[in-house]
Design a protein around this motif. Structure first.
Motif, mmCIF file in Angstrom:
data_model
loop_
_atom_site.group_PDB
_atom_site.id
_atom_site.type_symbol
_atom_site.label_atom_id
_atom_site.label_comp_id
_atom_site.label_asym_id
_atom_site.label_seq_id
_atom_site.Cartn_x
_atom_site.Cartn_y
_atom_site.Cartn_z
ATOM 1 N N VAL A 54 10.990 -3.300 -33.606
ATOM 2 C CA VAL A 54 11.133 -4.790 -33.171
ATOM 3 C C VAL A 54 9.946 -5.500 -33.275
ATOM 4 C CG1 VAL A 54 12.551 -6.272 -32.089
ATOM 5 C CG2 VAL A 54 13.646 -4.165 -32.406
ATOM 6 N N PHE A 55 9.726 -6.504 -34.102
ATOM 7 C CA PHE A 55 8.553 -7.295 -34.002
ATOM 8 C C PHE A 55 8.747 -8.594 -33.399
ATOM 9 C CE2 PHE A 55 7.560 -3.974 -36.826
ATOM 10 C CZ PHE A 55 6.202 -3.454 -36.489
ATOM 11 N N HIS A 56 7.889 -9.432 -32.695
ATOM 12 C CA HIS A 56 8.156 -10.636 -32.353
ATOM 13 C C HIS A 56 7.243 -11.483 -33.257
ATOM 14 C CE1 HIS A 56 9.162 -8.865 -28.431
ATOM 15 N NE2 HIS A 56 10.052 -9.888 -28.603
ATOM 16 N N THR A 57 7.709 -12.876 -33.399
ATOM 17 C CA THR A 57 7.113 -13.637 -34.513
ATOM 18 C C THR A 57 7.232 -15.205 -34.087
ATOM 19 O OG1 THR A 57 7.163 -14.185 -36.883
ATOM 20 C CG2 THR A 57 9.261 -13.656 -35.885
ATOM 21 N N GLN A 58 6.465 -15.907 -34.267
ATOM 22 C CA GLN A 58 6.505 -17.268 -34.324
ATOM 23 C C GLN A 58 5.922 -17.854 -35.699
ATOM 24 O OE1 GLN A 58 4.069 -18.764 -31.135
ATOM 25 N NE2 GLN A 58 5.621 -18.000 -29.336
ATOM 26 N N LEU A 59 6.227 -19.254 -35.940
ATOM 27 C CA LEU A 59 5.555 -20.138 -36.890
ATOM 28 C C LEU A 59 4.263 -20.707 -36.271
ATOM 29 C CD1 LEU A 59 8.642 -22.146 -37.991
ATOM 30 C CD2 LEU A 59 7.977 -20.050 -38.898
ATOM 31 N N ALA A 60 3.178 -20.646 -37.102
ATOM 32 C CA ALA A 60 1.672 -20.920 -36.549
ATOM 33 C C ALA A 60 1.686 -22.208 -36.123
ATOM 34 C CB ALA A 60 0.858 -20.283 -37.762
ATOM 35 N N HIS A 61 2.451 -23.149 -36.766
ATOM 36 C CA HIS A 61 2.133 -24.419 -36.288
ATOM 37 C C HIS A 61 2.989 -24.789 -35.084
ATOM 38 C CE1 HIS A 61 5.758 -24.537 -38.814
ATOM 39 N NE2 HIS A 61 6.223 -25.648 -38.339
ATOM 40 N N GLY A 62 3.765 -23.769 -34.516
ATOM 41 C CA GLY A 62 4.717 -24.089 -33.438
ATOM 42 C C GLY A 62 6.075 -23.756 -33.311
ATOM 43 N N SER A 63 6.620 -22.996 -32.704
ATOM 44 C CA SER A 63 8.147 -22.568 -32.727
ATOM 45 C C SER A 63 8.636 -21.686 -31.537
ATOM 46 C CB SER A 63 8.293 -21.823 -33.956
ATOM 47 O OG SER A 63 7.905 -20.474 -34.042
ATOM 48 N N PRO A 64 9.745 -21.569 -31.209
ATOM 49 C CA PRO A 64 10.190 -20.446 -30.395
ATOM 50 C C PRO A 64 9.825 -19.211 -30.939
ATOM 51 C CG PRO A 64 11.851 -22.098 -30.838
ATOM 52 C CD PRO A 64 10.945 -22.224 -31.829
ATOM 53 N N THR A 65 9.793 -18.204 -30.116
ATOM 54 C CA THR A 65 9.758 -16.806 -30.473
ATOM 55 C C THR A 65 10.932 -16.077 -31.111
ATOM 56 O OG1 THR A 65 7.902 -16.482 -28.761
ATOM 57 C CG2 THR A 65 8.827 -14.581 -29.526
ATOM 58 N N GLY A 66 10.717 -15.340 -32.082
ATOM 59 C CA GLY A 66 11.977 -14.672 -32.738
ATOM 60 C C GLY A 66 11.803 -13.198 -32.682
ATOM 61 N N ARG A 67 12.598 -12.395 -33.126
ATOM 62 C CA ARG A 67 12.566 -11.139 -33.131
ATOM 63 C C ARG A 67 12.955 -10.522 -34.593
ATOM 64 N NH1 ARG A 67 15.319 -10.092 -27.964
ATOM 65 N NH2 ARG A 67 13.939 -9.456 -26.359
ATOM 66 N N ILE A 68 12.280 -9.725 -35.271
ATOM 67 C CA ILE A 68 12.491 -9.404 -36.464
ATOM 68 C C ILE A 68 12.514 -7.793 -36.599
ATOM 69 C CG2 ILE A 68 11.857 -11.396 -37.671
ATOM 70 C CD1 ILE A 68 9.255 -9.987 -38.277
ATOM 71 N N GLU A 69 13.271 -7.256 -37.437
ATOM 72 C CA GLU A 69 13.604 -5.889 -37.575
ATOM 73 C C GLU A 69 14.040 -5.422 -39.028
ATOM 74 O OE1 GLU A 69 16.950 -3.851 -35.617
ATOM 75 O OE2 GLU A 69 16.479 -5.533 -34.281
ATOM 76 N N GLY A 70 13.749 -4.294 -39.356
ATOM 77 C CA GLY A 70 14.658 -3.842 -40.659
ATOM 78 C C GLY A 70 14.006 -4.279 -41.949
#
Length: 328
Positions: A54-70
């Motif tokens: 599971v990796f954490h991600t954001q949009l570079a210009h600003g956003s909440p933090t999301g989780r991605i996998e798979g």
């Protein structure tokens, strides 16, 4: 086959969610899975029994933090990020690791550190610029995002393009002289630019990455050739492949880092591109080959679409050998 005779060869959807009130600092859950076999010499467990990364991600210009996998390749990664933030995957230009800035030294390539935080850079302002090609070389280094977008990775100081201040590192090249090149590989785009006639004007349609307010700053020339470009951080890396499944591997050795950097430099010198995933694949192909002809045949089998020049193949073979001997 002698060098001179070589020829060119012709998802289950997983849930992604936003993370509330979590500090930026990505990590992966689950233990590392060896790409070939475990310590007892047994094959890895079936995919459905392996721990999910599971990796954490954001949009570079600003956003909440999301989780991605798979995901197993860059296109699937973009799809997961798009699903998380309710976007369309083609809106993503490229990703950087551990920084929201347009830093070409932190560009996501073929490997992601298991503790890396992924920032997605979205399409921003479109622009059209006319350039007079006063020299044979424009001073551009091209790379691509692995999903059909070629963009500018470096601008050489004092070059033709350096004098056109509206062109910046990170700009996606959408059209050349009215011809749409979306889906064209970076080496083909570099060739098209090189073949434009000297002493004539040409037109580029560009799309720059979306910027947050604090990112509006003087234009960067991009990553410097001599800088160290680490392939990942943390306790291991996730290796993304254009063909085949992603694998979890150990952090690259000193030999691999030096060899990959040298081969990437040779790609820029011969072809006007930088591509650490391609460079890493070439090092992997060549590390156990006994001579240049054997290496050339293996390259044709693994990367037949490229049809590399013979001189380039010799130089890459030499660079891998130098790295093995500690001469780099």
């Amino acid at each position: 086959m002698p060098l001179g005779l070589r020829r060119k060869k012709n998802k289950s959807r997983e849930s992604s969610n936003l993370v509330e009130n979590e500090e930026v600092g990505g990590h992966a859950t689950g233990s590392s899975v060896k790409s070939t076999a475990n310590g007892a010499g047994l094959p890895p467990p079936p995919a459905n029994l392996r721990p999910k990364l599971v990796f954490h991600t954001q949009l570079a210009h600003g956003s909440p933090t999301g989780r991605i996998e798979g995901f197993t390749n860059v296109k699937e990664l973009y799809g997961k990020i798009a699903d998380t933030f309710n976007l369309s995957p083609p809106e993503i230009l490229f990703c950087t690791l551990n920084t929201h800035k347009i830093d070409m030294e932190k560009l996501l390539g073929g490997q992601i550190g298991l503790e890396d935080f992924i920032f997605a850079h979205m399409k921003g302002i479109k622009k059209e610029v006319e350039v007079f090609k006063s020299e044979e070389a424009l001073g551009l280094t091209i790379t691509d995002n692995g999903a059909g977008y070629a963009f500018i990775k470096r601008i050489k100081e004092g070059s033709v393009v350096d004098n056109v201040k509206v062109i910046s590192v990170g700009d996606h090249i959408e059209c050349i002289n009215g011809k749409n090149i979306v889906g064209t590989r970076h080496y083909e785009v570099a060739r098209m630019l090189k073949e434009l006639p000297k002493e004539q004007k040409f037109t580029l349609k560009l799309v720059e990455p979306m910027k947050a307010f604090e990112m509006l700053e003087p234009r960067s020339k991009g990553a410097k050739p001599a800088s160290e470009n680490k392939l990942g951080t943390g306790r291991g890396t996730l290796r993304l492949r254009a063909k085949g499944p992603a694998t979890v591997e150990e952090v690259p050795t000193e030999f691999e880092e030096k060899a990959v950097k040298k081969v990437d430099d040779l790609l820029e010198s011969y072809m006007g591109i930088r591509d650490t995933e391609l460079a890493a694949t070439m090092v992997e192909v060549g590390r156990d080959k006994k001579n240049p002809d054997e290496f050339a045949m293996a390259l044709d089998e693994a990367l037949g679409d490229f049809a590399f020049p013979d001189e380039f193949v010799f130089d890459v073979w030499g660079a891998i050998g130098d790295a093995k001997q500690g001469r780099l």
